[in-house]
Write a protein that holds these residues in place. Structure first.
Motif, PDB file in Angstrom:
ATOM      1  N   LEU A  13       0.967  -1.268   0.025  1.00 21.76           N
ATOM      2  CA  LEU A  13      -0.089   0.016   0.058  1.00 21.76           C
ATOM      3  C   LEU A  13       0.862   1.222  -0.033  1.00 21.76           C
ATOM      4  CD1 LEU A  13      -2.570  -1.124   2.451  1.00 21.76           C
ATOM      5  CD2 LEU A  13      -3.030  -0.984   0.073  1.00 21.76           C
ATOM      6  N   HIS A  48       2.145   1.868  -3.501  1.00 23.87           N
ATOM      7  CA  HIS A  48       0.891   1.903  -4.560  1.00 23.87           C
ATOM      8  C   HIS A  48       1.708   0.781  -5.674  1.00 23.87           C
ATOM      9  CE1 HIS A  48      -0.614   5.148  -2.330  1.00 23.87           C
ATOM     10  NE2 HIS A  48       0.345   6.002  -2.505  1.00 23.87           N
ATOM     11  N   LEU A  88      -1.717  -4.463  -6.191  1.00 23.11           N
ATOM     12  CA  LEU A  88      -3.059  -3.822  -5.716  1.00 23.11           C
ATOM     13  C   LEU A  88      -4.118  -4.414  -6.974  1.00 23.11           C
ATOM     14  CD1 LEU A  88      -1.890  -0.119  -4.916  1.00 23.11           C
ATOM     15  CD2 LEU A  88      -2.679  -2.043  -3.354  1.00 23.11           C
ATOM     16  N   PRO A 140       1.245  -1.402  -8.300  1.00 22.24           N
ATOM     17  CA  PRO A 140       0.232  -1.500  -9.327  1.00 22.24           C
ATOM     18  C   PRO A 140      -0.193  -2.879  -9.358  1.00 22.24           C
ATOM     19  CG  PRO A 140       2.062  -0.884 -10.331  1.00 22.24           C
ATOM     20  CD  PRO A 140       2.600  -0.964  -9.055  1.00 22.24           C
TER      21      PRO A 140
END
Length: 334
Positions: A68, A71, A76, A73
């Motif tokens: 998190l 970030h 996530l 990608p």
């Protein structure tokens, strides 16, 4: 020529016989044609029947909080497209050997007995790995293990039968952060998915754990390793998605988990929240996009793989399949 009544009767009988034989022949041919058509249809249906396949990505030492934070990608996106469970594996031993053994057997350390990274194949005679269980259930299944950490070959290469393919990536020279070695592992995984489409493939990437030991879980180097390993996850995911698009009858599931976390200054093996943190991602046809829970941990991986590939579970398991998502408490150490 004048025919007698007997001759005319015989002629009518012969004509009826010919007609009857003609009708019988017609229906026999029609039945044969229907049988052939049905056989072709059945064969076509069998050929087009969905085939389930599973890729399990093991990310050594990865904490989801850091996913998190940077970030990442690809991780996530997998989480958004499937189920994400975040939980704790306490009081399980937070060392790679015990944890990957739990991932691949479905039982906690107190059962399989592995306490550190110095282990043999002996525990897997009593608690077979997912590879052995799949091969026993269906010898026709193709099972692969492709890992950066060579000790995982002891697990996937154990048992009778063992995994069909067991590969350990040789360390790349002048690769201080293991980034190139992990990239080589991912390249082998992409090739296996593209060319061979194994029914079950397990892979392990190590660089995040390496950064955690060297620089600590709170370091910039650890975050950089998370970014790099996310790129390799993206390559593997892209290979799965390309294969699924080219072969619509194949139903692919991607599972992702880690073995332990890291203390801020580095290291693991204790019971702090940073060390016991765990996550599982499951993306595939059997999982609802965006589902969030804390019910599942690494011990639920093997039961889930067996369920997805239609192999029997075992009452000895401490974990349970994530496919059957009835409300329940997390799988705790017994």
């Amino acid at each position: 020529m004048v025919r007698t009544m007997s001759e005319r009767a015989n002629q009518r009988f012969d004509r009826r016989g010919v007609a009857e034989r003609t009708r019988i022949g017609f229906f026999s041919k029609a039945l044969a044609a229907l049988t052939v058509t049905a056989s072709i249809a059945a064969g076509s249906a069998h050929a087009d029947a969905p085939t389930d396949k599973v890729v399990l990505i093991g990310l050594d030492g990865l904490m989801y909080d850091k996913v998190l934070q940077v970030h990442a990608p690809n991780l996530l996106r997998l989480s958004a497209d499937g189920l994400l469970s975040r939980s704790s594996i306490a009081p399980h031993i937070t060392i790679s050997g015990p944890s990957w053994a739990t991932v691949l057997t479905g039982v906690w350390d107190r059962k399989h007995g592995i306490e550190n990274n110095d282990f043999t194949a002996a525990p897997f005679a009593k608690y077979p790995t997912v590879f052995t269980r799949l091969e026993r259930a269906d010898p026709g299944l193709k099972t692969h293990s492709i890992a950066t950490w060579d000790q995982l070959a002891t697990m996937s290469g154990s048992g009778d039968p063992r995994a069909d393919v067991v590969l350990s990536t040789p360390p790349v020279p002048d690769d201080p952060d293991e980034a190139e070695t992990d990239a080589a592992t991912a390249t082998s995984v992409v090739g296996a998915i593209t060319k061979f489409a194994p029914d079950f493939l397990f892979t392990h990437l190590d660089q995040v754990d390496h950064a955690g030991h060297r620089d600590g879980g709170a370091s910039d180097a650890y975050l950089d390793a998370v970014r790099r390993v996310d790129e390799q996850v993206g390559r593997i995911t892209a290979a799965v998605d390309a294969r699924a698009k080219a072969h619509p009858a194949e139903r692919w599931t991607i599972l992702v988990t880690a073995d332990h976390g890291h203390r801020p200054r580095g290291g693991h093996g204790g019971q702090t929240p940073d060390e016991t943190t765990n996550f599982v991602i499951a993306r595939g046809p059997g999982f609802t996009p965006g589902e969030r829970t804390s019910r599942y941990t690494l011990v639920d991986i093997t039961p889930t793989v067996l369920d997805l590939l239609h192999a029997p579970a075992d009452p000895v398991f401490d974990g349970r399949s994530m496919v059957d998502r009835e409300p329940a408490e997390p799988s705790t150490v017994r």
